[in-house]
Design a protein around this motif. Structure first.
Motif, mmCIF file in Angstrom:
data_model
loop_
_atom_site.group_PDB
_atom_site.id
_atom_site.type_symbol
_atom_site.label_atom_id
_atom_site.label_comp_id
_atom_site.label_asym_id
_atom_site.label_seq_id
_atom_site.Cartn_x
_atom_site.Cartn_y
_atom_site.Cartn_z
ATOM 1 N N GLY A 1 0.774 -1.238 0.000
ATOM 2 C CA GLY A 1 0.000 0.000 0.000
ATOM 3 C C GLY A 1 0.803 1.284 0.000
ATOM 4 N N VAL A 2 2.101 1.200 -0.235
ATOM 5 C CA VAL A 2 2.934 2.401 -0.277
ATOM 6 C C VAL A 2 2.649 3.142 -1.584
ATOM 7 C CG1 VAL A 2 5.313 3.260 -0.264
ATOM 8 C CG2 VAL A 2 4.697 1.280 1.129
ATOM 9 N N SER A 3 2.461 4.450 -1.506
ATOM 10 C CA SER A 3 2.121 5.248 -2.683
ATOM 11 C C SER A 3 3.319 5.401 -3.616
ATOM 12 C CB SER A 3 1.639 6.640 -2.259
ATOM 13 O OG SER A 3 2.724 7.387 -1.726
ATOM 14 N N THR A 4 3.044 5.752 -4.862
ATOM 15 C CA THR A 4 4.134 5.953 -5.828
ATOM 16 C C THR A 4 5.011 7.125 -5.408
ATOM 17 O OG1 THR A 4 2.671 7.264 -7.242
ATOM 18 C CG2 THR A 4 2.921 4.923 -7.782
ATOM 19 N N ARG A 5 4.428 8.134 -4.808
ATOM 20 C CA ARG A 5 5.218 9.281 -4.328
ATOM 21 C C ARG A 5 6.170 8.839 -3.211
ATOM 22 N NH1 ARG A 5 1.886 14.240 -3.633
ATOM 23 N NH2 ARG A 5 2.492 14.462 -5.790
ATOM 24 N N ALA A 6 5.665 8.041 -2.267
ATOM 25 C CA ALA A 6 6.510 7.546 -1.182
ATOM 26 C C ALA A 6 7.596 6.610 -1.723
ATOM 27 C CB ALA A 6 5.668 6.834 -0.130
ATOM 28 N N LEU A 7 7.255 5.805 -2.729
ATOM 29 C CA LEU A 7 8.253 4.926 -3.352
ATOM 30 C C LEU A 7 9.343 5.749 -4.033
ATOM 31 C CD1 LEU A 7 5.948 2.178 -4.828
ATOM 32 C CD2 LEU A 7 7.762 1.835 -3.157
ATOM 33 N N ARG A 8 8.943 6.815 -4.715
ATOM 34 C CA ARG A 8 9.916 7.695 -5.367
ATOM 35 C C ARG A 8 10.865 8.290 -4.330
ATOM 36 N NH1 ARG A 8 7.479 12.948 -7.173
ATOM 37 N NH2 ARG A 8 7.863 13.311 -4.994
ATOM 38 N N ASP A 9 10.323 8.743 -3.201
ATOM 39 C CA ASP A 9 11.149 9.309 -2.136
ATOM 40 C C ASP A 9 12.088 8.255 -1.542
ATOM 41 O OD1 ASP A 9 9.845 11.688 -2.588
ATOM 42 O OD2 ASP A 9 8.488 11.482 -0.857
ATOM 43 N N TYR A 10 11.580 7.037 -1.376
ATOM 44 C CA TYR A 10 12.398 5.942 -0.841
ATOM 45 C C TYR A 10 13.591 5.650 -1.763
ATOM 46 C CZ TYR A 10 13.872 1.208 0.272
ATOM 47 O OH TYR A 10 14.625 0.111 0.559
ATOM 48 N N VAL A 11 13.324 5.537 -3.057
ATOM 49 C CA VAL A 11 14.398 5.254 -4.016
ATOM 50 C C VAL A 11 15.419 6.385 -3.993
ATOM 51 C CG1 VAL A 11 14.929 4.966 -6.472
ATOM 52 C CG2 VAL A 11 12.984 3.764 -5.464
ATOM 53 N N GLN A 12 14.947 7.626 -3.901
ATOM 54 C CA GLN A 12 15.866 8.765 -3.832
ATOM 55 C C GLN A 12 16.746 8.680 -2.599
ATOM 56 O OE1 GLN A 12 16.567 11.376 -5.899
ATOM 57 N NE2 GLN A 12 18.096 11.961 -4.420
ATOM 58 N N ASP A 13 16.153 8.364 -1.444
ATOM 59 C CA ASP A 13 16.910 8.299 -0.197
ATOM 60 C C ASP A 13 17.867 7.109 -0.148
ATOM 61 O OD1 ASP A 13 15.620 10.556 0.688
ATOM 62 O OD2 ASP A 13 14.172 9.459 1.930
ATOM 63 N N MET A 14 17.393 5.934 -0.559
ATOM 64 C CA MET A 14 18.188 4.714 -0.405
ATOM 65 C C MET A 14 19.194 4.486 -1.536
ATOM 66 S SD MET A 14 17.347 3.597 2.473
ATOM 67 C CE MET A 14 18.153 2.026 2.454
ATOM 68 N N TYR A 15 18.828 4.857 -2.760
ATOM 69 C CA TYR A 15 19.679 4.563 -3.906
ATOM 70 C C TYR A 15 20.302 5.810 -4.540
ATOM 71 C CZ TYR A 15 17.607 -0.079 -3.671
ATOM 72 O OH TYR A 15 17.207 -1.323 -3.258
ATOM 73 N N ALA A 16 19.940 6.983 -4.003
ATOM 74 C CA ALA A 16 20.453 8.262 -4.518
ATOM 75 C C ALA A 16 20.242 8.381 -6.025
ATOM 76 C CB ALA A 16 21.921 8.441 -4.154
ATOM 77 N N MET A 17 19.051 8.005 -6.469
ATOM 78 C CA MET A 17 18.741 8.141 -7.891
ATOM 79 C C MET A 17 17.318 8.650 -8.056
ATOM 80 S SD MET A 17 18.429 4.138 -9.007
ATOM 81 C CE MET A 17 17.371 4.104 -10.415
ATOM 82 N N GLU A 18 17.119 9.427 -9.085
ATOM 83 C CA GLU A 18 15.805 9.986 -9.387
ATOM 84 C C GLU A 18 15.013 8.975 -10.206
ATOM 85 O OE1 GLU A 18 14.706 13.313 -8.898
ATOM 86 O OE2 GLU A 18 16.488 13.873 -7.752
ATOM 87 N N ILE A 19 13.774 8.764 -9.817
ATOM 88 C CA ILE A 19 12.884 7.894 -10.579
ATOM 89 C C ILE A 19 11.507 8.549 -10.552
ATOM 90 C CG2 ILE A 19 12.359 6.423 -8.595
ATOM 91 C CD1 ILE A 19 12.199 4.047 -10.550
ATOM 92 N N SER A 20 10.865 8.612 -11.677
ATOM 93 C CA SER A 20 9.572 9.283 -11.749
ATOM 94 C C SER A 20 8.452 8.376 -11.248
ATOM 95 C CB SER A 20 9.279 9.704 -13.190
ATOM 96 O OG SER A 20 9.070 8.564 -13.991
ATOM 97 N N ARG A 21 7.350 9.007 -10.858
ATOM 98 C CA ARG A 21 6.189 8.218 -10.453
ATOM 99 C C ARG A 21 5.659 7.430 -11.643
ATOM 100 N NH1 ARG A 21 2.107 11.973 -7.675
ATOM 101 N NH2 ARG A 21 2.947 13.470 -9.129
ATOM 102 N N ALA A 22 5.823 7.962 -12.841
ATOM 103 C CA ALA A 22 5.395 7.240 -14.051
ATOM 104 C C ALA A 22 6.212 5.961 -14.229
ATOM 105 C CB ALA A 22 5.531 8.135 -15.274
ATOM 106 N N GLU A 23 7.500 6.015 -13.963
ATOM 107 C CA GLU A 23 8.356 4.828 -14.074
ATOM 108 C C GLU A 23 7.969 3.806 -13.011
ATOM 109 O OE1 GLU A 23 11.207 2.257 -15.563
ATOM 110 O OE2 GLU A 23 10.344 4.062 -16.423
ATOM 111 N N ILE A 24 7.672 4.281 -11.818
ATOM 112 C CA ILE A 24 7.221 3.359 -10.769
ATOM 113 C C ILE A 24 5.897 2.715 -11.174
ATOM 114 C CG2 ILE A 24 6.402 3.223 -8.370
ATOM 115 C CD1 ILE A 24 8.534 5.374 -7.728
ATOM 116 N N SER A 25 5.004 3.485 -11.742
ATOM 117 C CA SER A 25 3.725 2.931 -12.209
ATOM 118 C C SER A 25 3.945 1.900 -13.309
ATOM 119 C CB SER A 25 2.826 4.045 -12.729
ATOM 120 O OG SER A 25 2.416 4.871 -11.668
ATOM 121 N N ARG A 26 4.908 2.159 -14.200
ATOM 122 C CA ARG A 26 5.213 1.197 -15.263
ATOM 123 C C ARG A 26 5.698 -0.118 -14.648
ATOM 124 N NH1 ARG A 26 9.017 -1.216 -17.456
ATOM 125 N NH2 ARG A 26 10.667 -0.146 -16.336
#
Length: 77
Positions: A48-73
């Motif tokens: 149930g984690v939102s795409t916005r929260a997933l984007r923030d998690y990837v940014q914090d843990m992997y130091a990389m930008e990923i769009s919510r559209a990419e997460i949705s894909r």
């Protein structure tokens, strides 16, 4: 071993005035999404984690930008 888990390193490149350099390992502007990252995204999304929260998690843990559209894909596949 993925590049993301290999740690950090300094990369020195020569100056390319004609912009002819094309990296062989990771092409320009290509996002590196490992199987491990996909599994993590799918696991968190199924909880149930939102795409916005997933984007923030990837940014914090992997130091990389990923769009919510990419997460949705990723979650749609």
């Amino acid at each position: 071993m993925s590049i993301l888990s290999a740690g950090s390193f300094d990369l020195e490149t020569g100056r390319d005035r004609l912009v002819t350099f094309e990296p062989n390992i990771v092409p320009k502007r290509q996002l590196i999404i490992t199987d491990e990252l996909v599994v993590t995204i799918l696991s968190m999304y199924s909880m149930g984690v939102s795409t916005r929260a997933l984007r923030d998690y990837v940014q914090d843990m992997y130091a990389m930008e990923i769009s919510r559209a990419e997460i949705s894909r990723i979650t749609d596949s």
